[in-house]
Write a protein that holds these residues in place. Structure first.
Motif, PDB file in Angstrom:
ATOM      1  N   ILE A 103       0.902  -1.179  -0.095  1.00 43.38           N
ATOM      2  CA  ILE A 103       0.040  -0.053   0.134  1.00 43.38           C
ATOM      3  C   ILE A 103       0.991   1.145  -0.100  1.00 43.38           C
ATOM      4  O   ILE A 103       0.752   2.179  -0.765  1.00 43.38           O
ATOM      5  N   LEU A 104       1.846   1.226   0.799  1.00 42.65           N
ATOM      6  CA  LEU A 104       2.772   2.242   1.060  1.00 42.65           C
ATOM      7  C   LEU A 104       3.519   2.635  -0.356  1.00 42.65           C
ATOM      8  O   LEU A 104       3.638   3.735  -1.242  1.00 42.65           O
ATOM      9  N   LEU A 105       4.150   1.610  -1.184  1.00 45.88           N
ATOM     10  CA  LEU A 105       4.695   1.686  -2.288  1.00 45.88           C
ATOM     11  C   LEU A 105       3.617   2.220  -3.597  1.00 45.88           C
ATOM     12  O   LEU A 105       4.108   2.836  -4.300  1.00 45.88           O
ATOM     13  N   SER A 106       2.473   1.443  -3.387  1.00 41.18           N
ATOM     14  CA  SER A 106       1.569   2.052  -4.533  1.00 41.18           C
ATOM     15  C   SER A 106       1.089   3.571  -4.075  1.00 41.18           C
ATOM     16  O   SER A 106       0.829   4.447  -5.125  1.00 41.18           O
ATOM     17  N   ALA A 107       1.075   3.966  -2.906  1.00 40.50           N
ATOM     18  CA  ALA A 107       0.767   5.284  -2.653  1.00 40.50           C
ATOM     19  C   ALA A 107       1.931   6.445  -3.130  1.00 40.50           C
ATOM     20  O   ALA A 107       1.617   7.408  -3.916  1.00 40.50           O
ATOM     21  N   MET A 108       3.115   5.604  -3.026  1.00 36.26           N
ATOM     22  CA  MET A 108       4.067   6.573  -3.655  1.00 36.26           C
ATOM     23  C   MET A 108       4.245   6.573  -5.124  1.00 36.26           C
ATOM     24  O   MET A 108       4.576   7.756  -5.734  1.00 36.26           O
ATOM     25  N   PHE A 109       3.940   5.605  -5.728  1.00 35.06           N
ATOM     26  CA  PHE A 109       3.655   5.505  -7.202  1.00 35.06           C
ATOM     27  C   PHE A 109       2.349   6.404  -7.490  1.00 35.06           C
ATOM     28  O   PHE A 109       2.724   7.417  -8.457  1.00 35.06           O
ATOM     29  N   ILE A 110       1.453   6.730  -6.787  1.00 37.70           N
ATOM     30  CA  ILE A 110       0.297   7.409  -7.304  1.00 37.70           C
ATOM     31  C   ILE A 110       0.589   8.810  -6.894  1.00 37.70           C
ATOM     32  O   ILE A 110       0.101   9.754  -8.024  1.00 37.70           O
ATOM     33  N   VAL A 111       1.257   9.254  -5.914  1.00 39.99           N
ATOM     34  CA  VAL A 111       1.642  10.412  -5.763  1.00 39.99           C
ATOM     35  C   VAL A 111       2.687  11.040  -6.905  1.00 39.99           C
ATOM     36  O   VAL A 111       2.597  12.152  -7.400  1.00 39.99           O
ATOM     37  N   TRP A 112       3.651  10.223  -7.373  1.00 39.96           N
ATOM     38  CA  TRP A 112       4.670  10.488  -8.143  1.00 39.96           C
ATOM     39  C   TRP A 112       4.025  10.511  -9.500  1.00 39.96           C
ATOM     40  O   TRP A 112       3.939  11.729 -10.245  1.00 39.96           O
ATOM     41  N   SER A 113       3.029   9.857  -9.943  1.00 40.72           N
ATOM     42  CA  SER A 113       2.020   9.752 -10.916  1.00 40.72           C
ATOM     43  C   SER A 113       1.340  11.044 -11.245  1.00 40.72           C
ATOM     44  O   SER A 113       1.319  11.879 -12.329  1.00 40.72           O
ATOM     45  N   LEU A 114       0.888  11.555 -10.200  1.00 37.77           N
ATOM     46  CA  LEU A 114      -0.132  12.683 -10.203  1.00 37.77           C
ATOM     47  C   LEU A 114       0.740  14.003 -10.297  1.00 37.77           C
ATOM     48  O   LEU A 114       0.332  14.761 -11.163  1.00 37.77           O
ATOM     49  N   ARG A 115       1.977  13.986  -9.632  1.00 40.50           N
ATOM     50  CA  ARG A 115       2.900  14.991  -9.866  1.00 40.50           C
ATOM     51  C   ARG A 115       3.395  15.290 -11.193  1.00 40.50           C
ATOM     52  O   ARG A 115       3.228  16.369 -11.696  1.00 40.50           O
ATOM     53  N   LEU A 116       3.888  14.241 -11.739  1.00 42.98           N
ATOM     54  CA  LEU A 116       4.412  14.405 -13.021  1.00 42.98           C
ATOM     55  C   LEU A 116       3.291  14.669 -14.169  1.00 42.98           C
ATOM     56  O   LEU A 116       3.365  15.479 -15.016  1.00 42.98           O
ATOM     57  N   SER A 117       2.044  13.845 -14.118  1.00 40.84           N
ATOM     58  CA  SER A 117       0.912  14.023 -15.016  1.00 40.84           C
ATOM     59  C   SER A 117       0.752  15.521 -14.998  1.00 40.84           C
ATOM     60  O   SER A 117      -0.076  16.013 -15.822  1.00 40.84           O
ATOM     61  N   SER A 118       0.385  16.036 -13.546  1.00 39.24           N
ATOM     62  CA  SER A 118      -0.132  17.320 -13.587  1.00 39.24           C
ATOM     63  C   SER A 118       0.799  18.543 -14.052  1.00 39.24           C
ATOM     64  O   SER A 118       0.374  19.462 -14.712  1.00 39.24           O
ATOM     65  N   MET A 119       2.109  18.298 -14.183  1.00 39.35           N
ATOM     66  CA  MET A 119       3.185  19.086 -14.541  1.00 39.35           C
ATOM     67  C   MET A 119       3.130  18.902 -15.942  1.00 39.35           C
ATOM     68  O   MET A 119       2.997  20.156 -16.815  1.00 39.35           O
ATOM     69  N   LEU A 120       2.954  17.863 -16.403  1.00 37.38           N
ATOM     70  CA  LEU A 120       2.713  17.677 -17.957  1.00 37.38           C
ATOM     71  C   LEU A 120       1.487  18.057 -18.570  1.00 37.38           C
ATOM     72  O   LEU A 120       1.515  18.939 -19.550  1.00 37.38           O
TER      73      LEU A 120
END
Length: 94
Positions: free
Chosen positions: A60-77
């Motif tokens: 769950i922690l690893l998934s949360a890290m992926f989700i946060v990273w994905s949201l940060r990168l996708s919002s910047m893009l």
């Protein structure tokens, strides 16, 4: 386990097919970068719900890290794509 992977593979196929149609209709293929960034978070989120066993705390922690990273990168893009012309990589590929 195999059923979950098949479900995720089918979902990714549909996701990127719809994305390809959108990029083709808009004639702006820079959206591909956004789609890839979002896909990582979507897969991580989906893996938490399609499993037959409860997810471990580490998963769950690893998934949360992926989700946060994905949201940060996708919002910047997302905002970069809206504010600029098409990326030269995609212009040169045509």
């Amino acid at each position: 386990m195999l059923e979950q992977l098949a479900f995720i593979a089918a979902a990714i196929l549909v996701y990127f097919s719809v994305g390809w149609v959108y990029c083709t209709l808009r004639d702006k293929y820079s959206w591909v970068d956004f789609l890839w960034a979002m896909a990582f978070g979507l897969v991580a989120l989906t893996l938490n719900f399609v499993g037959t066993q409860p997810a471990s705390e580490a998963f769950i922690l690893l998934s949360a890290m992926f989700i946060v990273w994905s949201l940060r990168l996708s919002s910047m893009l997302f905002f970069r794509i809206l504010g600029h012309d098409e990326d030269t990589r995609y212009i040169n590929a045509r």
